[in-house]
Design an enzyme around this catalytic site. Structure first.
Site, PDB file in Angstrom:
ATOM      1  N   TYR A  18       0.903  -1.162   0.000  1.00  0.00           N
ATOM      2  CA  TYR A  18       0.000   0.000   0.000  1.00  0.00           C
ATOM      3  C   TYR A  18       0.931   1.198   0.000  1.00  0.00           C
ATOM      4  CZ  TYR A  18      -4.206   2.419   1.986  1.00  0.00           C
ATOM      5  OH  TYR A  18      -5.314   3.215   2.237  1.00  0.00           O
ATOM      6  N   HIS A  64      -2.117   7.411  -3.226  1.00  0.00           N
ATOM      7  CA  HIS A  64      -3.275   6.503  -3.163  1.00  0.00           C
ATOM      8  C   HIS A  64      -3.781   6.359  -1.730  1.00  0.00           C
ATOM      9  CE1 HIS A  64      -5.921   3.073  -3.720  1.00  0.00           C
ATOM     10  NE2 HIS A  64      -5.218   2.388  -2.837  1.00  0.00           N
ATOM     11  N   GLU A  87      -1.504  -1.688 -10.539  1.00  0.00           N
ATOM     12  CA  GLU A  87      -0.345  -2.034  -9.722  1.00  0.00           C
ATOM     13  C   GLU A  87       0.733  -2.683 -10.581  1.00  0.00           C
ATOM     14  OE1 GLU A  87      -1.060  -4.237  -6.151  1.00  0.00           O
ATOM     15  OE2 GLU A  87      -3.045  -3.390  -5.820  1.00  0.00           O
TER      16      GLU A  87
END
Lengths: 431, 431
Positions: A137, A142, A210
Site C-alpha cells: 500500500y 493513493h 499495480e
C-alpha cells in the site's frame, strides 16, 4: 553494473517493430501452451515466442548448469528458485543466440521450426505457481486519497503509514493471467444511511493499477533479510490489476482489512520482466518525509524505477479510452524496503511469492490508479468516447493495463494486462 | 448418518490406552518421516503410526480406486483432492483391517513389520502443502474482548460482525508443524504516549487458541457454493496456534488488518481428524441474534461440534500450567457459513487450503483463547505453578494446545499442537 544483454545498440535477427515492448534487450520469461497442447517455458522477442524447453534440448544452453527439464514445466518456480546467477547466464545466452550477428540458430531452419512460434499461435498461461501473495500500500497519494474518502481528512493518512511499508496478505488462488474474464462478484454491502446490509452484485467494481514483483527463495523462517541485500532476491516484475469491489470492501474491512472485496480476482500480465532488464531504468523515488527506522534505510539512492503505467477501458464497441497515466517512480516505499520489512519478523518468503505494489497513484488527478480516485468516489463520472459515463465499471468493460520504460531508443515493456468484466452469474440457490 | 467406522463398541487389535486421542474410531491422516528417511502418509491408532503407502502396496486397499503412489507423498493434498467418497472408503477400510476381529494383517507379522511404526520412531511433518490460508474471527466473545481493549466499549463489536463471518488472508509459508520452535519476532511498535515507533523484539508474544479446517477442491473461480453443501468439501480439522505479536499488531493493523504481527509463525497439529470422525459430536452452536442473510442460513441446526479445547504453558522446569479451557461450540459462525461466505463472491477454494476459526473464547474468563484476553491486555497477570507470573509469553515458554471430544466412552482427539518460544535471533546487520 554493465549487463551486456542490455546493450542498447544490439539488434536481433528476429524482427521487432517500432514501439514493441519486447526487443532483444527485454527477454522476459513466461509459460505458454502450444497448438499441440504442450506447456513450456518461453521468452519473447517481437511477435515471436521462443520455446526454451526445445532451445535447451537442442543444446543452446550448453555450459550453463541447468536440469534437463528446467524449462519443460508449467511454472517458472523451479527456474526462479535457481537464483540470480542462473537467471543472468540464461538471459545473456538468449541475447547472444538471438543477436543479429549470431548465425547459430538464425541459419538453422530446422531448429527454428521447433523453437520459435508466432505469438498468435500460443496461449499464454500464468507464469508462476503463486505461493503467498502480499499486497502493499506504498503509494502515498493513493493511501491519502482512499483515506480521505473512507475516513475523512483527519484520519486520511494513518500515523503508521510514513513509518511502516503497510501491506496485507491477499488471495493466491484467484490470481489469473491476462485475458481471463472476471465475473462481477456478489457480496454484502451497506446502503448509505441504512443499518442492515443487503446482498447482491457489487455496484462498484474497480481496478487497482499495480505492479508486482516475484521473489526467489529469500530466507528461512526466523531469519530477516537486510534491506541492502533484498534486491538480490527479486526475479522480476509484472503488471497487476487487483480488482476491487469498493462497496463490499467498505462494509467488511474494519477491523481485519479487505477480504471479499478483493479476493474474487487479480489479473497479472503473462511476461515477467527481469530486474536485470529494468536495471537501466533505475531512478530515485520520492524524498522521504523523514528517515525511516534503520532496518529500512537504504545505502543507494536510485531505489526506484522509471516505469510509465497506463490504464485503458475498452468498451464493447471496441473503442479504447485512456483512464490514467502514472509511473512506478511515485512509490514512496521501494521494493527492497517492502521485502526487508516483510522478513524483519522472520517471516519466510519463497520462490514464486508475489508482492503487489498497491495501487500506484501519481500527484495529479489524471494519474490516479483506481476509478475510486479518478471519479472521487463516484462523484465525478468520467465521460468515454462513446458518450457514456463511468463511475465504476460496467458489465462488458475490458480493463487493460500497460507499462513500459524508454531510454536510448530502447523500450522495455510488459505487454498487456487485461481482463473483461462479465455480468454476475445466475445463482442456482436462493440468495 | 451411520458410519460404521464410528461404531463406539469397536476395538482394535492394536493397544489403545485409556484417555488416548487415537482409538480405532479416529483414524486421522498425517505425514511422517521414518528413521530410514522415508516420507509417507499415515494414520494412527494408539501409540502406533501406520504407513499407508506400504499398506496400499501390500494390497489392503484392494477394490478402492486409488493411484499407486497416492500415499507415498509428502503431503495429503492429492488424497484430499480425491474427494469425500474416497476419504470414506479409505477410512472404513482402515477401520476394518485394524478391527480386533480381523486377522488379515493382525496375524501377518511380516506385513506388520513394514506397515506399523512406534510413534516414537517417526517424525511428524506438516500434513498438507497449504495453498491459501484464511483466518476467520468467528468467536463473538473473542471479537468483543479484543474490540474492548483495542477500540473501547463504543466500537467493541463492529457493526458488520453479526452479519459477516469476518475473515482475512494469512501467511501460508510460515505455518509449521507442532514441535517446531518459534523465534520471538522483531518489529515496529509504538510505545504508549509516544509519537514515533521503536524497533526491537516484540514484548507481547501471544497465542491464539484456534482450530482450522482443511478443504478439498471446492469451486471454480466465479462459482459460489451453497451453505448447505459446504460441509461436503471439508476434509477435516486440526488444532492451530496463530502466534501473535500484539504490540506489532496494534501499531500496524489500521487500515489493512494484521500482517507482521501474525505472519512470523502459526503452529498446526500433525494429525488431520476427519469430519467423518467428528460426526458423532455435532451439536448446535450459539443462538444467532437475528437471521443472517439468506446465503448464510443453514437448514440443519446441529452445525457446530462439541470439541473441548485447552491451552497449557510448560515452563522450562517442565511444569505444565493450564491456561484456559474452552470449546469449539462457542463459535458464532459455523464452518459451512465461513466457507459459503468465502466463495459467495466467486473466490475459488482449493484442496489443501486452510481456514482458521479465529481465537476461540468462551463466555467466562477461564475460557478465553489468548493471553491478551486472559490477562486483560496485560493488566491482570497469571501466576504459574513455579510462582512466576505471565502477561504474555517469556522466552523458553512452550505453548501446548489440546483438543478432544468424548461420547459413549469414545474419545476422539487431536494430539498436541505445541511450540516453544525461542529468544530473538541476533541480528547480523544494523537495526
Amino acid at each position: 553494473m554493465q549487463i551486456s544483454a542490455n546493450n542498447p545498440t544490439r539488434k536481433s535477427w528476429l524482427p521487432v517493430s517500432e514501439g514493441c515492448d519486447f526487443p532483444i534487450q527485454n527477454i522476459p520469461f513466461g509459460v505458454f501452451l502450444t497448438k499441440d497442447d504442450i506447456i513450456t517455458i518461453g521468452t519473447r522477442i517481437g511477435e515471436y515466442v521462443i520455446d526454451l524447453g526445445a532451445f535447451h534440448q537442442l543444446g543452446y544452453f550448453k555450459g550453463i548448469p541447468l536440469t534437463d527439464d528446467m524449462f519443460m514445466q508449467d511454472s517458472l518456480n523451479d527456474f526462479i528458485s535457481d537464483g540470480r546467477k542462473t537467471w543472468r547466464l540464461v538471459r545473456n545466452r538468449i541475447a547472444d543466440v538471438f543477436d543479429a550477428k549470431n548465425p547459430a540458430l538464425r541459419d538453422n531452419a530446422k531448429h527454428k521450426e521447433v523453437i520459435i512460434f508466432d505469438i498468435k499461435d500460443v496461449e499464454m498461461l500464468l507464469p508462476i505457481n503463486v505461493g503467498d501473495y502480499t499486497d502493499f500500500y506504498s503509494s502515498k497519494e493513493h493511501a491519502t486519497n482512499v483515506g480521505l474518502m473512507f475516513r475523512g481528512k483527519e484520519n486520511a493518512l494513518m500515523p503508521n503509514w510514513l513509518h511502516v511499508p503497510v501491506g496485507y496478505h491477499g488471495r493466491s488462488s484467484s490470481i489469473v493471467v491476462s485475458g481471463t474474464s472476471i465475473r462481477r462478484p456478489y457480496g454484502q454491502t451497506l446502503p448509505a444511511g441504512k443499518e442492515n446490509p443487503i446482498f447482491g452484485p457489487s455496484q462498484k467494481v474497480d481496478m487497482e493499477l499495480e505492479t508486482a514483483f516475484i521473489t526467489t527463495d529469500v530466507n528461512n523462517l526466523g531469519e530477516p533479510v537486510p534491506v541492502d541485500e533484498a534486491s538480490e532476491y527479486i526475479f522480476g516484475m509484472v503488471l497487476f490489476n487487483d480488482w476491487s469491489a469498493r462497496d463490499i470492501q467498505k462494509w467488511e474491512y474494519v477491523p481485519l482489512g479487505p477480504f471479499m472485496g478483493k479476493n474474487f480476482a487479480s489479473t497479472m500480465s503473462p511476461w515477467i520482466v527481469t530486474m536485470d532488464a529494468l536495471e537501466p531504468f533505475r531512478c530515485e523515488g520520492p524524498k522521504k518525509e523523514f528517515k525511516p527506522l534503520p532496518y529500512l534505510q537504504q545505502k543507494r539512492k536510485d531505489t526506484s524505477y522509471d516505469i510509465k503505467l497506463q490504464a485503458f477501458l475498452a468498451t464493447e464497441n471496441g473503442e479504447s479510452n485512456l483512464l490514467t497515466e502514472t509511473n512506478f517512480k511515485y512509490m514512496y516505499w521501494s521494493m527492497s524496503q517492502q521485502l526487508a520489512h516483510h522478513t524483519v519478523n522472520g517471516c519466510n518468503v519463497r520462490a514464486g511469492d508475489l508482492m503487489g505494489s498497491g495501487t500506484i497513484s501519481g500527484p495529479t488527478k489524471g494519474s490516479f490508479g483506481s476509478m475510486l480516485e479518478l471519479t472521487w468516489g463516484g462523484k465525478e463520472p468520467l465521460t468515454l468516447k462513446d458518450g457514456s459515463t463511468r463511475t465504476f465499471f460496467n458489465d462488458g468493460d475490458k480493463v487493460i493495463l500497460k507499462g513500459y520504460c524508454t531510454k536510448d531508443n530502447v523500450r522495455i515493456g510488459f505487454g498487456n494486462c487485461s481482463g473483461k468484466l462479465l455480468p454476475p452469474i445466475k445463482y442456482k440457490f436462493p440468495i
